[in-house]
Design a protein around this motif. Sequence first.
Motif, PDB file in Angstrom:
ATOM      1  N   ALA A 182      -4.815  35.368 -50.066  1.00 22.98           N
ATOM      2  CA  ALA A 182      -4.517  36.148 -48.856  1.00 22.98           C
ATOM      3  C   ALA A 182      -3.975  37.553 -49.108  1.00 22.98           C
ATOM      4  O   ALA A 182      -3.630  38.260 -48.150  1.00 22.98           O
ATOM      5  N   GLU A 183      -3.887  37.965 -50.363  1.00 27.87           N
ATOM      6  CA  GLU A 183      -3.461  39.349 -50.657  1.00 27.87           C
ATOM      7  C   GLU A 183      -4.358  40.329 -49.898  1.00 27.87           C
ATOM      8  O   GLU A 183      -5.590  40.237 -49.949  1.00 27.87           O
ATOM      9  N   LEU A 184      -3.720  41.280 -49.192  1.00 24.96           N
ATOM     10  CA  LEU A 184      -4.494  42.242 -48.403  1.00 24.96           C
ATOM     11  C   LEU A 184      -4.711  43.562 -49.129  1.00 24.96           C
ATOM     12  O   LEU A 184      -5.563  44.358 -48.732  1.00 24.96           O
ATOM     13  N   VAL A 185      -3.914  43.803 -50.167  1.00 25.30           N
ATOM     14  CA  VAL A 185      -4.029  45.084 -50.876  1.00 25.30           C
ATOM     15  C   VAL A 185      -5.062  44.957 -51.995  1.00 25.30           C
ATOM     16  O   VAL A 185      -4.978  44.049 -52.822  1.00 25.30           O
ATOM     17  N   LYS A 186      -5.995  45.858 -52.007  1.00 24.45           N
ATOM     18  CA  LYS A 186      -7.007  45.872 -53.068  1.00 24.45           C
ATOM     19  C   LYS A 186      -6.519  46.765 -54.199  1.00 24.45           C
ATOM     20  O   LYS A 186      -6.038  47.862 -53.951  1.00 24.45           O
ATOM     21  N   ASN A 187      -6.646  46.261 -55.422  1.00 19.49           N
ATOM     22  CA  ASN A 187      -6.228  47.033 -56.603  1.00 19.49           C
ATOM     23  C   ASN A 187      -4.724  47.320 -56.549  1.00 19.49           C
ATOM     24  O   ASN A 187      -4.281  48.442 -56.746  1.00 19.49           O
TER      25      ASN A 187
END
Length: 658
Positions: free
Chosen positions: A62-67
């Motif tokens: 569920a992490e929303l931040v890419k990179n």
Amino acid sequence: MKNMYRTALLVACVFIESVGVWAQQPHTLTVAVNKPTATIQTTMWGVFFEDINLGADGGIYAELVKNRSFEFSKPLMGWKAEQQPFREGALLVLNRPEQTNNPRFVRLTLQAGSSITLTNEGFRGMGLKAGLQYHFSCMYRTEAAGLRLKVNLLNPNGETIGSTTAQAAETRGGWQTLKATLTCQATDAKGKMSITIEGPGTIDLDMISLFPADTWKGRPGGMRADMVQLLADMKPAFIRFPGGCIAEGFDLNNRYQWKKTIGPIEERQLIINRWNFEFPHRAAPDYFQTFGLGFFEYFQLAEDLGAEPLPILNCGMACQFNSAELVAVKDLDPYIQDALDLVEFANGDITTPWGKKRADMGHPAPFGLKLLGVGNENWGPQYLERFELFQKAIKAKYPNIKLVGSSGTDPNGERYELLNKGLRALNTDFIDEHYYRKPEWFLQHAARYDTFPRTGSKIFAGEYAAHADKTGPANLRNNWQAALAEAAFLTGLERNADIVHMASYAPLFAHIEGWQWNPDLIWVDNLRSFGTPSYQVQKLFSLHKGHKIVPLLHNGAPLAGQDSLYASAVIDTVANELLIKLVNAGAQPQSVSLAPQGLKKLPKEASLLMLQHPDLMAANTFEAPQTIAPKTSTLILRAKQLKYNAPGYSVNMIRIKM
Ligand code: AHR
């Protein structure tokens, strides 16, 4: 005469009570309820998980931040930096040599009155929900006192739909974690997150993260609840992970190494996802594996689902469609050691080195690993040679662990024959068979296992899906034609459950804007998810798997295609019910008359669960996710017989109390 009319009327009623109008003479089916032929393994219907199609990063994780860690090949991919005013060198990407797994971070140097805003675009946007809390966190280092981070949730127009401020304390040279929670005020599938810092001062940032609060079981840094729920609803008996080709890797350097996926997430070394570049027409340059979802989390997921964990490990061979890189046999020991250590990680006492690592991650109790795969779609004598060495070493130390060997990429042909023969000669516990074929193949091969050897290695139908030529709505290949053909084939797996011990459709998840492979079992976007008709079929078999197989015959033979009909029968010994799965893959209704043998009497009613659609091109979509979904009804039984008219293009599951 009067009596004749009455009898005729009664017969007509029984026929009509089943469904529709009789098309022709009923097919007489016999079911020997009193002659169970085998036990259905508790492992029978499971799921296959791979980080393909944004399945993990950008999907269930569920992490929303890419990179978030700036470790992508292009360190600022996914990020946009804006400075007020612009000053050369105010934003730098730097390296910490001591942190070899996650060396990069960004350094922002601000003067009084200046500000820098970093905006992350998420994975094809961020799915944000009104009223929901979001947990922001980052690692930071600063010598300055009083730096504040303004964290904003934004809609695609850049308007703020959630905001908070976090105060960064002076860290005296070390790294610390900053956390803040904010509530989103509007729902948007294409949201973003920005962080604004005002000077003066210098601050280093890494592991910038945003998770929704509504993860599965509310676990911080956890998984998307709607996606896990779809799995839980299937009650899968096992979960195979991490793939798939991803276990093999493009080359050996790119292979899946489970030891690098456990422990603190900031120390899990990111690698490129092989599906990033596998299909040029579906390239995903921003597809990496952060391993935030790693082996510990997979085991935990299996436990949550009540499913047997089934890890598949690299066997010292990279994907043979790609580099085909091979480890020399003399150098295979570290690979075998990885397998042995994995068993210890999953099952070992907390006093063992790997058992302790599991305990340190918060799970002192063993995960109860019983199944282990060696190699995915590997082939050739090189594979057999390596598999044998793994098998010898694993069985010597852990005789109760059941091993899965690969029969390659296809269910027939020279490659398959060699492996099938070789693995059987090694007395391998399970042979993993894969079939991605046209729907017609599934219909034609529903009797595949009827003639397989009854002793020796058992079958794991590890990856399958009917690949229809024509797509349904929204360009999805998961149309009803594919699912119907799979259902027909699954009756053959069920009928042969004495030798077929596990089965899983593949792949499992696909993001509508980030897929490489179509069809898939479950489609998602940033906020929604739905099960395809194939999902409905898998779920039907899984939820009604029963315990004992009983022979269901038509003219003395299994029903596997006669007049487009396919069937299997099992007994649920707990509910004491006979379960019949009947698939009509043709357009015309087909009638059956079924007399269970060995039952003194039949109840008055039976329950019917049906999947049906008159259009083979029909499919489920985000807008109409229940186009093909189970409908239940009651059937009236008379005269010790079930007479049933199966509608065209239908999958029927009939439960009869015994
Ligand atoms: O399921 C997609 C891919 O198909 C898997 O990674 C591989 O095992 C197979 O070729």
